[in-house]
Design an enzyme around this catalytic site. Structure first.
Site, short mmCIF file in Angstrom:
data_model
loop_
_atom_site.label_atom_id
_atom_site.label_comp_id
_atom_site.label_asym_id
_atom_site.label_seq_id
_atom_site.Cartn_x
_atom_site.Cartn_y
_atom_site.Cartn_z
N THR A 184 0.86 -1.18 0.00
CA THR A 184 0.00 0.00 0.00
C THR A 184 0.89 1.23 0.00
O THR A 184 2.12 1.11 -0.02
CB THR A 184 -0.91 0.03 1.24
OG1 THR A 184 -0.13 0.36 2.40
CG2 THR A 184 -1.59 -1.32 1.47
N CYS A 185 0.28 2.42 0.06
CA CYS A 185 1.10 3.64 0.03
C CYS A 185 1.96 3.77 1.27
O CYS A 185 2.98 4.46 1.26
CB CYS A 185 0.23 4.87 -0.15
SG CYS A 185 -0.93 5.17 1.19
N ARG A 213 3.03 0.93 3.25
CA ARG A 213 3.74 -0.28 3.69
C ARG A 213 3.97 -1.24 2.53
O ARG A 213 3.22 -1.26 1.55
CB ARG A 213 2.95 -0.99 4.79
CG ARG A 213 1.66 -1.62 4.34
CD ARG A 213 0.85 -2.21 5.50
NE ARG A 213 0.36 -1.16 6.38
CZ ARG A 213 0.79 -0.99 7.64
NH1 ARG A 213 1.69 -1.80 8.17
NH2 ARG A 213 0.30 -0.02 8.39
N SER A 236 -1.99 1.61 11.18
CA SER A 236 -2.03 2.60 10.11
C SER A 236 -1.50 3.95 10.56
O SER A 236 -1.48 4.25 11.76
CB SER A 236 -3.47 2.77 9.60
OG SER A 236 -3.95 1.57 9.02
N GLY A 268 -10.36 3.04 7.39
CA GLY A 268 -11.08 1.88 6.89
C GLY A 268 -10.53 1.26 5.63
O GLY A 268 -10.82 0.11 5.33
N GLN A 318 -7.94 -3.36 1.49
CA GLN A 318 -6.65 -3.68 0.85
C GLN A 318 -6.17 -5.07 1.26
O GLN A 318 -5.60 -5.80 0.44
CB GLN A 318 -5.62 -2.60 1.22
CG GLN A 318 -5.89 -1.27 0.56
CD GLN A 318 -5.05 -0.13 1.14
OE1 GLN A 318 -4.67 -0.14 2.31
NE2 GLN A 318 -4.77 0.86 0.32
N ALA A 336 -8.79 9.58 -10.36
CA ALA A 336 -10.24 9.45 -10.17
C ALA A 336 -10.59 8.16 -9.44
O ALA A 336 -11.69 7.65 -9.59
CB ALA A 336 -10.96 9.52 -11.52
N LYS A 374 -10.51 5.76 -5.63
CA LYS A 374 -11.17 5.90 -4.33
C LYS A 374 -10.58 7.06 -3.53
O LYS A 374 -11.33 7.84 -2.93
CB LYS A 374 -11.00 4.59 -3.55
CG LYS A 374 -11.60 4.60 -2.17
CD LYS A 374 -13.11 4.76 -2.20
CE LYS A 374 -13.71 4.67 -0.80
NZ LYS A 374 -15.17 4.92 -0.81
N MET A 375 -9.26 7.18 -3.53
CA MET A 375 -8.65 8.27 -2.75
C MET A 375 -9.00 9.63 -3.34
O MET A 375 -9.20 10.60 -2.61
CB MET A 375 -7.13 8.07 -2.67
CG MET A 375 -6.74 6.85 -1.86
SD MET A 375 -4.96 6.56 -1.78
CE MET A 375 -4.47 7.77 -0.56
#
Length: 428
Positions: free
Chosen positions: A49-50, A52, A109, A115, A120, A190, A192-193
């Site tokens: 993920t961004c 880890r 986190s 959430g 993820q 565009a 989810k984030m």
């Protein structure tokens, strides 16, 4: 078989190191295949993920398995193992199992209780299944972790009002400009984030928002979720036009290389034109050389820590409730994991008893004569199987449920000795 996790996170490594080791979905199949090809790695799951990168393995030999992961990370990042070591963490056995449960629950986190991490983890588990990284141990562990994450969110209030990376970025921007009204804002991406960015920007008073995305359809779908807002859409080819018309820009794309750098901005921005860039992507969307521009301020995910710290104290108190739930899920996994030690003995005992049943059944049928035997064989077969299953059922359930490892080992040894079972099949 031993569980281990080797990884790095926002706690151990800055973004410039994390982006070197980021593994996109398109790379997962080959990465899993490479790790599975190493001699001591039996199962593997990669969580990227961004904030880890964590590689979970089941290894036939723990030390060698951990070294094989380190070698893989060294090759991927083009860094030596000693250079990487200062940024890596290694957790073994129960600590590794507990860690993925804390991750799924949002307790590890940057934003406690956020959430997105649970989805993820689910996505990671699904891809590990698809690319044949999972065996029964990591499959069970990740399913238990997902259950733990769901329980924490449903049985505590940790998820209510939780920050996200996107909301933290908007909070940081608000600290810089005070009031979004009158400012033009561009959102690059565009997904989810990006959707969360638009949602929080509108909630904070932003009035003019541009969305830039490679897929016009996806950008239109995002804009349609906010029909009351003034949102302008740009294709990726016109990204610089959108940015130069904006006072603030947020980047949130899955690009593996920077999409903005100093030269692009110098060519497009008017001299002395002020611009704030908030990059919440890993790998970064904004090149580090943009920091050399005097009138452009840049912020990345590591700059969100101060914002998050202001909102974390109350969440830490709630997190203590969550830890109790996680211990229950850990115990459930531990009981299951330890029960695997009994499987070879149970299988050997069942094979032996089944062999005896078949021999005695054959003798009995031969004595009854072919006419009787042919007519009633199915009934007699079912009868003898039922007797065997009922005799073995309670001892097998008890054996699997024994939580004390030493008691279980002694029981297994006694069974193998009493029934003269093949000791070579016993797990060490």
């Amino acid at each position: 078989m031993n569980i281990a996790v080797v990884g790095l996170s926002h706690k151990t490594a800055p973004v410039e190191i994390r982006e070197k080791l980021s593994i996109q979905d398109a790379e997962l199949e080959s990465a899993i295949a490479q790790l599975r090809s190493y001699p001591h790695i039996e199962e593997v799951v990669i969580l990227s993920t961004c904030n880890r990168l964590e590689i979970y393995i089941v290894a036939s030999e723990t030390e060698q398995g951990v070294f094989e992961i380190a070698r893989f990370l060294s090759e991927k990042s083009a860094s030596s193992i000693p250079q990487l070591r200062q940024h890596l963490f290694i957790l073994l056995h129960q600590d590794a199992s507990r860690h993925i449960m804390r991750v799924a629950a949002g307790l590890d986190s940057l934003v406690i209780g956020e959430g997105q991490i649970l989805s993820q983890v689910k996505h990671t588990h699904k891809l590990a299944q698809k690319y044949k990284g999972l065996g029964r141990i990591l499959d069970r562990l990740f399913k238990q972790a997902i259950t733990a994450g769901k329980r924490v969110r449903s049985e505590t209030s940790i998820g209510s009002g939780a920050m996200s990376i996107s909301s933290a970025a908007v909070e940081l921007a608000q600290m810089k400009v005070q009031n979004f009204a009158g400012y033009c804002v561009a959102v690059i991406g565009a997904g989810k984030m990006a959707q969360l960015l638009v949602q929080h920007l509108l909630a904070k008073g932003a009035e003019k928002i541009s969305i830039v995305n490679r897929s016009s359809k996806r950008a239109e779908e995002l804009a349609s979720k906010f029909p009351e807002a003034e949102i302008e859409l740009y294709p990726l080819s016109e990204m610089m036009s959108a940015i130069t018309a904006s006072d603030l820009a947020f980047t949130s794309t899955a690009a593996s290389e920077p999409i903005l750098d100093r030269s692009k901005l110098e060519m497009s921005l008017e001299p002395n034109r002020a611009l704030m860039l908030f990059d919440i992507s890993v790998p970064r969307n904004v090149h580090a050389d943009v920091n050399e521009l005097a009138h452009v301020e840049t912020y990345n995910v590591d700059d969100l820590k101060a914002v998050v710290a202001q909102n974390s104290e109350s969440r830490r108190r709630i997190a203590q409730e969550a830890e109790t739930l996680l211990e229950e899920e850990m115990l459930a996994f531990e009981i299951w994991w330890r029960s695997l030690e009994a499987v070879p003995t149970i299988s050997s005992l069942r094979e032996k008893v089944e062999g005896i049943r078949e021999q005695e059944l054959e003798k009995a049928l031969s004595r009854l004569g072919s006419e009787f035997a042919d007519k009633h064989q199915e009934v007699i077969e079912a009868l003898t199987r039922g007797i065997v299953n009922k005799i073995l059922h309670e001892p097998m359930v008890e054996l699997r449920s024994q939580q004390d490892m030493e008691t279980r080992r002694r029981t297994l040894e006694s069974l193998r000795s009493l029934f003269n079972l093949d000791k070579g099949k016993q797990l060490s």
